[in-house]
Enzyme design. Structure first.
Site, mmCIF file in Angstrom:
data_model
loop_
_atom_site.group_PDB
_atom_site.id
_atom_site.type_symbol
_atom_site.label_atom_id
_atom_site.label_comp_id
_atom_site.label_asym_id
_atom_site.label_seq_id
_atom_site.Cartn_x
_atom_site.Cartn_y
_atom_site.Cartn_z
ATOM 1 C CE LYS A 119 -3.939 1.961 2.586
ATOM 2 N NZ LYS A 119 -4.762 1.814 3.809
ATOM 3 C CB SER A 152 -8.038 3.975 2.803
ATOM 4 O OG SER A 152 -7.162 3.263 3.664
ATOM 5 C CB SER A 179 -8.242 0.907 5.528
ATOM 6 O OG SER A 179 -8.960 2.096 5.523
#
Ligand code: GLN
Length: 506
Positions: A80, A155, A179
């Protein structure tokens, strides 16, 4: 399409161990897959083909010399874009960090490298991890591989979509309010939020320090355990890191897969499974519970009355911490610098104002304003102070519930994936996606989300969440693996086999 990309990380590791494949071959297969489908999915913000292949070649050399470094040596991973990667761009999905290349690795990234996992690239995310759909990324949304018109969650929608679309067998995510778990639920993948402090956050660009955790994003429970063991454990560079050994996570996942849950007490959280949840999501949740009862578990209903305040509490504490964390993006130290229009000799403050105005998106600005307000001297006690008290009540609810149950269960997210654009202009509707995931962040306990089945007429997946007491991460793996085995048997194969074809030959 190469068969290699559909295999679990643990099967790929076995293939490497027996010599059936090489790291270069399987890293190339994933890079080919990214080239074929990522134009449509947009899971990646940056692909490092050259770097990944060089790391793969080094892994193959080590193996030839009998010097492999870990069970996952040679198995590629995606990261990420909120985690610092030396020499690779790290944007946090924000324009304000466009072009920033960190001079160091986050500890978890360093551990991936030390364990020999080639890094495929950086995945898309809502700006600074604020959101539940990746639509708040400054670089455009990620699309759900089950239906490209729908959100992949957020997210960390990029990491979940990369794994669901077979672009990566493994990925790292971060979970501040859900997330990792909510994207897992809406993409039919597995995600784990470890115990707070169980995985280092050194080099994680902080959103809310008292809530953030790094964790695995995978297609199987065992793969999450394998990855968690690579990244977890004490780090002297993170003062919140827990200084004691991790419990045996891989062993717990293997034990669970044997399918015996005799004597395990499953606590169904009354406040997390009624109103506001889609009927199909609740139906799959109940079926999962019935399957676990069939494996010997017993069910107790538990009440956690303060959980109804979790969302409000989170949306005071998180913006408060975020507003102070984001103060460092001032155009002086990193990334974007914008000179204000029509100002002859702008002051530092003029430049900061113009840069922050141009560099941050609406959701980030909304939370900076909210957090600054909640922390301001006249309102601190009424908002931030009060939220901290409710946080304590939520932790007490967990303590009481874990007296009666070994693990707690709920659906992971209230609905299946919604359409891109559907909730973008309605922040409250967006925030409601985290109803079930936020309590775990507020009190630091670990949780896993795994697919519970297809939950609506469009054939979209839903997830079930298993929570355990702090430090008992092994329990979520044991129970998760047992349920996964029973569900996979029921479905006649992994749920992702039912995802519609993607261009590029899935
Ligand atoms: N969706 C939640 C939020 O917008 C959680 C984000 C996260 O876990 N990073 O804050």
């Amino acid at each position: 399409m190469s068969d290699l990309i559909r295999k679990s990380a643990s099967d790929l590791a076995d293939g490497l161990a027996t010599g059936a494949t090489t790291s270069v071959e399987l890293t190339q297969a994933h890079l080919d897959r990214i080239a074929a489908v990522d134009g449509a999915v947009h899971a990646f913000l940056h692909v490092d083909a050259e770097g990944a292949l060089a790391q793969a070649a080094a892994a193959d050399e080590r193996r030839a010399e009998g010097a492999t470094r870990s069970a996952l040596d040679g198995v590629p991973v995606a990261v990420k874009d909120v985690l610092a990667t030396e020499g690779l761009p790290t944007t946090c999905g924000s324009k304000i960090l466009q072009g920033w290349v960190p001079p160091y690795d986050a500890t978890v990234v360093r551990r991936l490298k030390d364990a020999g996992l080639p890094i495929l690239g950086k995945t898309n995310m809502d700006e600074f991890a604020m959101g539940s759909s990746t639509e708040h990324s400054a670089y455009g949304p990620t699309h759900n591989p089950w239906d490209l018109d729908r959100i992949p969650g957020g997210s960390g929608g990029g990491s979940a979509a990369a794994v669901a679309a077979f672009e990566a067998p493994l990925a790292l995510g971060t979970d501040t309010g859900g997330s990792i778990r909510q994207p897992g639920a809406v993409t039919g993948t597995v995600g784990v939020k470890p115990t707070y402090g169980g995985v280092s956050r050194y080099g994680l660009v902080a959103m809310a320090n008292s809530l953030d955790q790094v964790g695995p994003v995978t297609r199987t429970v065992l793969d999450s355990a394998l990855l968690h063991e690579v990244i977890g454990g004490h780090d002297p560079l993170d003062s919140t890191s827990i200084d004691r050994p991790l419990p045996g996570l891989v062993a717990a996942a293997r034990q669970g897969a044997a399918g015996d849950l005799s004597g395990v007490r499953l606590g169904v959280v009354k406040e997390l499974s009624g109103e506001g949840y889609q009927a199909g999501v609740l139906a799959r949740f109940q079926e999962s519970i019935d399957l676990m009862v069939g494996l010997g578990a017993e069910v107790v209903e538990v009440e956690c009355p303060s959980f109804v305040h979790a969302l409000a509490t989170y949306y005071l504490i998180m913006p408060s911490e975020a507003s102070s964390n984001l103060a460092k993006f001032d155009a002086m130290r990193y990334g974007l610098r914008v000179l204000p229009d029509g100002v002859d000799s702008p002051s530092a403050e003029d430049v900061m104002r113009a840069s922050r105005d141009a560099g941050f998106g609406d959701e980030v600005k909304r939370r900076i304003i909210l957090g600054t307000y909640a922390l301001s001297s006249g309102y601190y006690d009424a908002f931030y102070g009060q939220a901290q008290k409710v946080r304590t009540l939520i932790t007490r609810d967990f303590d009481a519930a874990f007296e009666r149950a070994d693990v707690l269960l709920s659906p992971t997210a209230p609905t299946t994936a919604f359409k891109l654009g559907e909730k973008l202009d309605d922040p409250i509707a967006m925030y409601l996606n985290d109803l079930a995931t936020i309590p775990a962040n507020l009190s630091g306990v670990p949780g896993i989300s795994l697919p519970s089945g297809l939950a609506d007429e469009d054939g979209l997946p839903a997830g079930i969440q298993v929570l355990a007491p702090a430090l008992a991460d092994d329990r979520v793996y044991r129970v998760g693996a047992a349920l996964e085995t029973a569900l996979t048997e029921k479905w006649g194969g992994p749920l992702l086999d039912r995802a519609p074809a993607l261009e590029g030959g899935q």
